[in-house]
Motif scaffolding. Structure first.
Motif, PDB file in Angstrom:
ATOM      1  N   ARG A  94       5.135   6.844   1.757  1.00  0.00           N
ATOM      2  CA  ARG A  94       5.954   5.636   1.767  1.00  0.00           C
ATOM      3  C   ARG A  94       5.156   4.443   1.243  1.00  0.00           C
ATOM      4  O   ARG A  94       3.953   4.351   1.467  1.00  0.00           O
ATOM      5  N   LEU A  95       5.856   3.572   0.552  1.00  0.00           N
ATOM      6  CA  LEU A  95       5.295   2.288   0.168  1.00  0.00           C
ATOM      7  C   LEU A  95       5.545   1.310   1.305  1.00  0.00           C
ATOM      8  O   LEU A  95       6.662   1.232   1.828  1.00  0.00           O
ATOM      9  N   VAL A  96       4.525   0.582   1.707  1.00  0.00           N
ATOM     10  CA  VAL A  96       4.667  -0.437   2.745  1.00  0.00           C
ATOM     11  C   VAL A  96       4.351  -1.785   2.112  1.00  0.00           C
ATOM     12  O   VAL A  96       3.277  -1.973   1.536  1.00  0.00           O
ATOM     13  N   MET A 127       0.847  -1.196   0.000  1.00  0.00           N
ATOM     14  CA  MET A 127       0.000   0.000   0.000  1.00  0.00           C
ATOM     15  C   MET A 127       0.877   1.238   0.000  1.00  0.00           C
ATOM     16  O   MET A 127       2.073   1.186   0.322  1.00  0.00           O
ATOM     17  N   LEU A 128       0.258   2.357  -0.353  1.00  0.00           N
ATOM     18  CA  LEU A 128       0.912   3.658  -0.263  1.00  0.00           C
ATOM     19  C   LEU A 128       0.280   4.416   0.893  1.00  0.00           C
ATOM     20  O   LEU A 128      -0.944   4.558   0.961  1.00  0.00           O
ATOM     21  N   LEU A 129       1.118   4.909   1.806  1.00  0.00           N
ATOM     22  CA  LEU A 129       0.654   5.677   2.960  1.00  0.00           C
ATOM     23  C   LEU A 129       1.240   7.077   2.917  1.00  0.00           C
ATOM     24  O   LEU A 129       2.337   7.289   2.399  1.00  0.00           O
ATOM     25  N   ASN A 130       0.509   8.039   3.497  1.00  0.00           N
ATOM     26  CA  ASN A 130       1.121   9.332   3.749  1.00  0.00           C
ATOM     27  C   ASN A 130       1.677   9.339   5.173  1.00  0.00           C
ATOM     28  O   ASN A 130       1.637   8.324   5.880  1.00  0.00           O
ATOM     29  N   ARG A 168       0.618  10.532   7.897  1.00  0.00           N
ATOM     30  CA  ARG A 168      -0.360  10.278   8.953  1.00  0.00           C
ATOM     31  C   ARG A 168      -0.884   8.842   8.923  1.00  0.00           C
ATOM     32  O   ARG A 168      -1.752   8.467   9.703  1.00  0.00           O
ATOM     33  N   SER A 169      -0.380   8.027   7.987  1.00  0.00           N
ATOM     34  CA  SER A 169      -0.778   6.628   7.814  1.00  0.00           C
ATOM     35  C   SER A 169      -2.152   6.465   7.181  1.00  0.00           C
ATOM     36  O   SER A 169      -2.799   5.427   7.341  1.00  0.00           O
ATOM     37  N   ASP A 170      -2.615   7.488   6.446  1.00  0.00           N
ATOM     38  CA  ASP A 170      -3.786   7.321   5.595  1.00  0.00           C
ATOM     39  C   ASP A 170      -3.402   6.416   4.427  1.00  0.00           C
ATOM     40  O   ASP A 170      -2.341   6.610   3.810  1.00  0.00           O
ATOM     41  N   VAL A 171      -4.246   5.456   4.104  1.00  0.00           N
ATOM     42  CA  VAL A 171      -3.985   4.557   2.981  1.00  0.00           C
ATOM     43  C   VAL A 171      -4.468   5.235   1.704  1.00  0.00           C
ATOM     44  O   VAL A 171      -5.661   5.473   1.522  1.00  0.00           O
ATOM     45  N   LEU A 172      -3.543   5.542   0.802  1.00  0.00           N
ATOM     46  CA  LEU A 172      -3.855   6.289  -0.408  1.00  0.00           C
ATOM     47  C   LEU A 172      -4.092   5.381  -1.613  1.00  0.00           C
ATOM     48  O   LEU A 172      -4.863   5.715  -2.508  1.00  0.00           O
ATOM     49  N   SER A 173      -3.401   4.243  -1.644  1.00  0.00           N
ATOM     50  CA  SER A 173      -3.547   3.299  -2.745  1.00  0.00           C
ATOM     51  C   SER A 173      -3.066   1.937  -2.275  1.00  0.00           C
ATOM     52  O   SER A 173      -2.281   1.848  -1.311  1.00  0.00           O
TER      53      SER A 173
END
Length: 312
Positions: free
Chosen positions: A281-283, A151-154, A156-161
């Motif tokens: 960040r990509l996780v 996933m992609l996070l900002n 604040r740990s919002d999941v963007l994609s």
């Protein structure tokens, strides 16, 4: 009646010595930053000619670039204050004043962030794009990582994609409305009967400490303040840990997800920062053993096994 505890003199001496060493180290670090700040401001000032800012060159100009008083005038700050700032003196600087100095010195985004760090002033992340925009190439990268959940996070740990493997592993998070599609919110507010995060209480202190580490770079932003207020109200566990003020840098960690028809799926999360998108960040989740890899594959074949049996 409470009996007072007497601390041995030797222990007090050790404690005081330790505190003295810590204070001296902090002062030394601050002094180094101030020295770097002085050199940085001078170098940026000297690269701008008076003509570039509409000032006459004037006679007997011994200083290359702008003079200190000229920078102060253009930035709308006091000459003495700017002189002290450039001399590296321990004075306080607000974000608004540093912004004015940065504009006057024509600092780019990287230089502006460097200025804030050297001046010990928190700064909201800045960049050409919003931190909730998804860079064009990221969806293709996420799809290429399948069958690893990613996933992609900002910040604040919002999941963007996210990719299909992630949606199969955590369908409730992928399907959540945007304001609640956040890994911290999901972990701490999902009821225990429906929460697949098996080792939450074991890792909760570290999760909150890492979140505070990121929060310290955004603590003036209304969205962050509102998020902390809401999650403290929604999760007593988060509120309790938040009150400790513990802080920790991000790093790899293992997470165990459990589903009744699948069993434990142990994953190691690895974060990859996007250099052109500060805070994003990509996780990527990687199974830690063969059993977890097999169970993840079984879950992919039967994604309904990850769905909660009821709704709240």
């Amino acid at each position: 009646m409470t009996t007072p505890v007497t601390v041995p003199t030797a222990a007090r001496d050790i404690s005081c010595a330790s505190q003295t060493v810590s204070v001296r180290a902090a002062v030394a670090r601050s002094g180094r930053r101030r020295g770097e700040l002085a050199l940085f401001l001078r170098s940026r000032r000297e690269r701008i000619s008076p003509r570039e800012v509409g000032m006459p060159p004037g006679p007997r100009r011994r200083t290359p670039g702008l003079r200190r008083e000229e920078v102060a005038q253009l930035a709308g700050v006091g000459v003495t204050w700017y002189t002290w700032l450039e001399q590296g003196r321990p004075i306080n600087a607000s974000a608004q004043v540093l912004d004015a100095v940065a504009r006057t010195l024509r600092l780019d985004d990287a230089e502006r962030q460097h200025l804030y760090r050297l001046a010990d002033v928190p700064q909201a992340q800045r960049g050409a794009d919003r931190d909730d925009d998804v860079p064009r190439d990221v969806p293709a990268i996420l799809d290429a990582l399948d069958p690893l959940p990613a996933m992609l996070l900002n910040a604040r740990s919002d999941v963007l994609s996210w990719n299909g493997a992630f949606a199969d592993l955590l369908p409730a998070l992928a399907a959540a409305p945007p304001e609640r599609r956040n890994t911290v919110w999901y972990a701490f507010t999902t009821p225990s009967c429906c929460n697949p995060f098996r080792n939450l209480h074991e890792q909760a202190p570290e999760h909150v400490a890492i979140f505070r580490y990121r929060y310290s770079q955004h603590m003036r932003e209304p969205e962050w303040l509102d998020f902390v207020r809401r999650i403290c109200a929604a999760s007593p566990l988060f509120a309790e840990l938040w009150a400790t003020h513990d802080v920790a840098p991000p790093g790899q960690c293992n997470k165990v997800y459990w589903y009744p028809k699948i069993g434990d799926i142990a994953m190691r999360s690895t974060s990859l920062d996007l250099t052109d998108r500060p805070g994003n960040r990509l996780v990527v989740y990687t199974p830690v053993d063969d059993d977890s890899r097999d169970r993840l594959a079984r879950l992919r074949a039967h994604p309904e096994f990850a769905l909660a049996p009821h709704r709240h």
